[in-house]
Design a protein around this motif. Sequence first.
Motif, PDB file in Angstrom:
ATOM      1  N   ASN A 117       0.887  -1.176  -0.048  1.00  0.00           N
ATOM      2  CA  ASN A 117       0.451   0.023   0.540  1.00  0.00           C
ATOM      3  C   ASN A 117       1.129   1.319   0.235  1.00  0.00           C
ATOM      4  N   ASN A 164      -6.760   3.430  -1.385  1.00  0.00           N
ATOM      5  CA  ASN A 164      -5.007   2.829  -1.402  1.00  0.00           C
ATOM      6  C   ASN A 164      -5.186   2.925   0.288  1.00  0.00           C
ATOM      7  N   TYR A 170      -7.873   0.941   2.556  1.00  0.00           N
ATOM      8  CA  TYR A 170      -7.312  -0.268   3.225  1.00  0.00           C
ATOM      9  C   TYR A 170      -6.450  -0.608   4.185  1.00  0.00           C
ATOM     10  N   THR A 171      -4.959   0.540   4.001  1.00  0.00           N
ATOM     11  CA  THR A 171      -4.617   0.842   4.991  1.00  0.00           C
ATOM     12  C   THR A 171      -4.539   1.159   6.614  1.00  0.00           C
ATOM     13  N   ASP A 225      -7.414   0.622   8.020  1.00  0.00           N
ATOM     14  CA  ASP A 225      -8.206  -1.144   7.677  1.00  0.00           C
ATOM     15  C   ASP A 225      -7.144  -1.721   8.280  1.00  0.00           C
ATOM     16  N   LEU A 226      -6.189  -1.985   8.017  1.00  0.00           N
ATOM     17  CA  LEU A 226      -5.098  -2.938   8.226  1.00  0.00           C
ATOM     18  C   LEU A 226      -4.366  -2.122  10.265  1.00  0.00           C
ATOM     19  N   GLU A 234     -14.742  -6.166  -0.523  1.00  0.00           N
ATOM     20  CA  GLU A 234     -13.202  -6.328  -0.651  1.00  0.00           C
ATOM     21  C   GLU A 234     -12.269  -6.376   0.458  1.00  0.00           C
ATOM     22  N   ARG A 235     -13.085  -5.194   1.175  1.00  0.00           N
ATOM     23  CA  ARG A 235     -12.342  -4.417   2.980  1.00  0.00           C
ATOM     24  C   ARG A 235     -12.679  -6.060   4.159  1.00  0.00           C
ATOM     25  N   ARG A 246     -13.086  -9.139   3.465  1.00  0.00           N
ATOM     26  CA  ARG A 246     -12.139 -10.587   2.328  1.00  0.00           C
ATOM     27  C   ARG A 246     -10.894 -10.143   2.994  1.00  0.00           C
ATOM     28  N   ARG A 247     -10.660  -9.068   3.236  1.00  0.00           N
ATOM     29  CA  ARG A 247      -9.044  -8.461   3.776  1.00  0.00           C
ATOM     30  C   ARG A 247      -8.684  -8.797   4.868  1.00  0.00           C
ATOM     31  N   GLY A 300      -8.862 -11.870   6.187  1.00  0.00           N
ATOM     32  CA  GLY A 300      -7.732 -12.906   5.689  1.00  0.00           C
ATOM     33  C   GLY A 300      -6.367 -12.699   6.876  1.00  0.00           C
ATOM     34  N   LEU A 301      -6.530 -12.044   7.887  1.00  0.00           N
ATOM     35  CA  LEU A 301      -5.233 -11.796   9.161  1.00  0.00           C
ATOM     36  C   LEU A 301      -5.012 -12.420   9.769  1.00  0.00           C
TER      37      LEU A 301
END
Length: 308
Positions: free
Chosen positions: A3, A204, A207-208, A210-211, A261-262, A264-265, A268-269
Amino acid sequence: MQNSVQTLLIMGGLALVLSVPGYLLAGGLGVGVSLGVVTAVAFASSWVPARYILAEAGAGLLDRHQAPTLYRLLDALYHRAGLTSPPQLFYAPSSDLNAFAVGTRQDGGIAVSEGLLRTLTLRQLTGVLAHEVSHLQHGDTRVMSMAAAMTRLTLWLTTVLQISLLLMVPMILAGDIRLPWGMLLVVAFAPSLSTLLQLALSRNREYTADLDAVALTGDADGLASALDTLERHQGRWLETLFGRHPPAGLDWLRTHPPTEERIRRLAGLKEPPEASLHQDLEDDAHAPAEIIERPGPVARRYWIRRRR
């Protein structure tokens, strides 16, 4: 890392798109002036107090005695994120499900709406607050303000090019000069390309955030559950307009990535080793977030008062 690389590439693309009309208008000087203006605007915007921006949006400052549980969560999130400034939480009396961050690491604020507080559980709200804290932690507001300034300046420069082309029409018809195809292509595509890059940058950074929110809370399921709830409540207008599934092409025009998609990511964490914040909430984790007292009407210049 992926990212971050994407962010650098997108910002580089925005700078390149901006440089082309600047170069066509004034050569190397035009490129330097354009990039200098964007940098100055980005740094100037960081000096605007978060309280002023949120006051203009109709959000009132919540004091600690009005929302002690939420401030306890923010204190923990700020500590884990390495933010040393005291948190500022704002309340927007709106039925929309919304939360947003403004300002910088040193003077930032987070606003939550009445609809969000009534809909999400405390565990879900913890994930949303962590997402907004991540925006403050990484200076996303400054990055996005710079991207917006690049897009606006690109639009203004291409408008000047359009006026220049109109003035050149008599000379083109008389055969004195050749038709500037390169300038025509820049005028046609630069504004749209800059806008698409700005939207891609926004997705982008989401997404970052969220992580990083999962890294702060240790609870991917809490944020995923919050996103699912928000999608079910706010995605209904899309279903009304476009049927059961909105057209896939609209993803290019969204400031936020597709919720599916958010989620789904997030699924997977791996859970971080640090203890989850929601474990400290015990039985209150599935209860609504409580505000003991709503702030009164927002005075026009209340943001000038000293921070508490």
